[in-house]
Design a protein around this motif. Sequence first.
Motif, PDB file in Angstrom:
ATOM      1  N   GLY A   1      40.657  45.174  35.413  1.00 57.39           N
ATOM      2  CA  GLY A   1      40.365  43.528  35.093  1.00 57.39           C
ATOM      3  C   GLY A   1      39.182  44.048  36.007  1.00 57.39           C
ATOM      4  O   GLY A   1      38.745  44.658  36.318  1.00 57.39           O
ATOM      5  N   GLU A   2      38.808  42.780  35.604  1.00 55.09           N
ATOM      6  CA  GLU A   2      37.043  42.492  36.373  1.00 55.09           C
ATOM      7  C   GLU A   2      37.126  42.351  37.853  1.00 55.09           C
ATOM      8  O   GLU A   2      36.289  42.525  38.546  1.00 55.09           O
ATOM      9  CB  GLU A   2      36.732  40.930  35.800  1.00 55.09           C
ATOM     10  CG  GLU A   2      36.694  41.068  34.407  1.00 55.09           C
ATOM     11  CD  GLU A   2      36.109  39.815  33.697  1.00 55.09           C
ATOM     12  OE1 GLU A   2      36.043  38.344  34.822  1.00 55.09           O
ATOM     13  OE2 GLU A   2      36.024  39.297  31.935  1.00 55.09           O
ATOM     14  N   ALA A   3      38.034  41.462  38.054  1.00 62.56           N
ATOM     15  CA  ALA A   3      37.982  41.183  39.322  1.00 62.56           C
ATOM     16  C   ALA A   3      39.203  42.504  40.815  1.00 62.56           C
ATOM     17  O   ALA A   3      39.526  42.046  41.453  1.00 62.56           O
ATOM     18  CB  ALA A   3      39.435  39.827  39.931  1.00 62.56           C
TER      19      ALA A   3
END
Lengths: 117, 516
Positions: free
Chosen positions: B407-409
């Motif tokens: 994921g991005e985070a």
Amino acid sequence: MELLVASAVGIMTAAGVYLVLRARTFPVVLGLALMTYAVNVFLFAMGRLTVNLPPVLTADAAGYTDPLPQALVLTAIVISFGMTAVVVVMALRAYLESDTDHVDLAPSEPVEKADRP
Amino acid sequence: MNHWIILPILLPALVAPMLVLAVRHDVVLARIFSVASTVLLLALAVGLLVTASAGEPQVYALGHWPPPFGIVLVLDRLSALMLLLTALLALWVLLFAIDGADVRGRHFHALFQLQLMGINGAFLTGDLFNLFVFFEVLLIASYGLMVHGGGAARLRAGVQYVAVNLVGSSLFLIAVGLIYGVTGTLNMADLAAKVPMVPPGDQALLQTGALLLLLVFAVKAALVPVQFWLPGTYALAPAPVAALFAIMTKVGAYAILRVHGLIFGEGMGEAAHLVQDWLLPAALVTLATGMTGVLAARSLGQMVSFAVIGSMGTVMIPVALYTHQTLAAGLYYLVHSTLAAGALFLLVGLVAERRSGLGDRLVVAPAFAQSGLIAAFFFLAALAMAGLPPLSGFVGKLLILDAVRDGEAAAWIWTCILVTSFLAIIGFARGGSTLFWKSAAQEGRLGMEQGADSGALSFVAVGGLLAGLLLWTALAGQVTPYLEATAGQLLDRGGYVDTVLETPGKVIEEKGHGAH
């Protein structure tokens, strides 16, 4: 009528929040009661404000008022009434046992001084 | 219609008044009824879990009113899992309580059953206003349980707890009113069908309602910035009650999962992904705050309370991301953290009543009765809570870390989880060495608290919860297919809506044909 109801809800909520933030039991109880009044009027208004209309849709009726929010308000009134009674009793017991009516746990009395039974 | 679905609500609802009216003077009888009812609940929950794992969600239309006009209960994999978790935790906690804690005040067992009724109802209902009602049921019972046994500090914490939750209830009603005013329905499945069609002019009202609901559920789930009430409440509640409250924070997480995942999730027009932007940062800050609190705690009860806040942060990270993999990992961790928190709160109670005059304060003092056994239990439970191998906390965190990897985070989440795990280890090691290790070098011996008479049953209860943790670790592989199917069911919003809005209608039709 809209202005009247809206300002009533707003003023009662504002007064309620102010009183709750006083953090002494009596104002807090009054504040919570005012907030529940505001919520009840608000819920009632969510069924749209109408005057002199039946709560059921019939063939010859010009319109109808939504009965569901009224039923919701009834439930909310009963619950908030019971809750007010509970909080009054608990506040009274807390006051009698600790000789202070502050609702917040004051920093001068650290939590660990609790008398665990 | 499967009538078993309503029994987890009806059974405690019938037993509670009987405990108040018929057997209030007979402690032994009250204990027998309370335990019997909880054992039955456990059996029911197992049965419902088997039913739910067969496939589609099952709908129970109260009074046979077809949804969306009547109130429905919906049993799917998630609610069945939560019911089983509640019953399991409740049984061990009750065994702990009947070892002496239940007679320190009145009506413990009746309140306990009402609390279970509220929790079960919140997990089963498919209607937003009905969810409010069950929230109130479980809250009213929890007010009584929270001040069970009395004492000035506990009562003051109780008043604070009641005030916070009453404000929360008011916000819940405002949110429900806003959502009803815009959509004209409160049935969750019907809402999921109608929210995408809300015109742009009404979006502001709808989204305000959704965010207010998030705030209310966040109060229950103890997410930052509305986590402040939890340490005072849980640390001052009686031990078995605090242990039962371990499931209450999960009710908040469940409500966010259900309401915001279903109604304000993917494909819901302008209201889609409304809360995701808020939820992930809140979860990360909650995790950091909780585990920092573990380091700073001055009593064991506070330490466990902050650990509960931290674990709620970990639970909410997968809920915020809401993908197939993260949900399965999150559910695994949710079950683990409930059992671990329950065991730790029971241990706090055991420690506190064995250190006369000191309670659970983290100060070096002479040894106390059975400190060896309690230390061993605490070691296991703290290992699990901090997420060290080999227990389920480690497996759960590993699953979450693996699920968020792409994921991005990912960088934020990895950093946060790994650093906070380290903080938790330090905190629990400090607590354990102060209470158990350093006390061994002290002269003398601490006496029992007055009126403390807990015996073997308390240890059986703690041992049972720890055995549950061990089992949950050992069976991690076996339960994964169920958890992944649960995640799949949560993501299949269309399936849920179709099942709830159509099944009872079909049943009525079939009946009509049969009569001809």
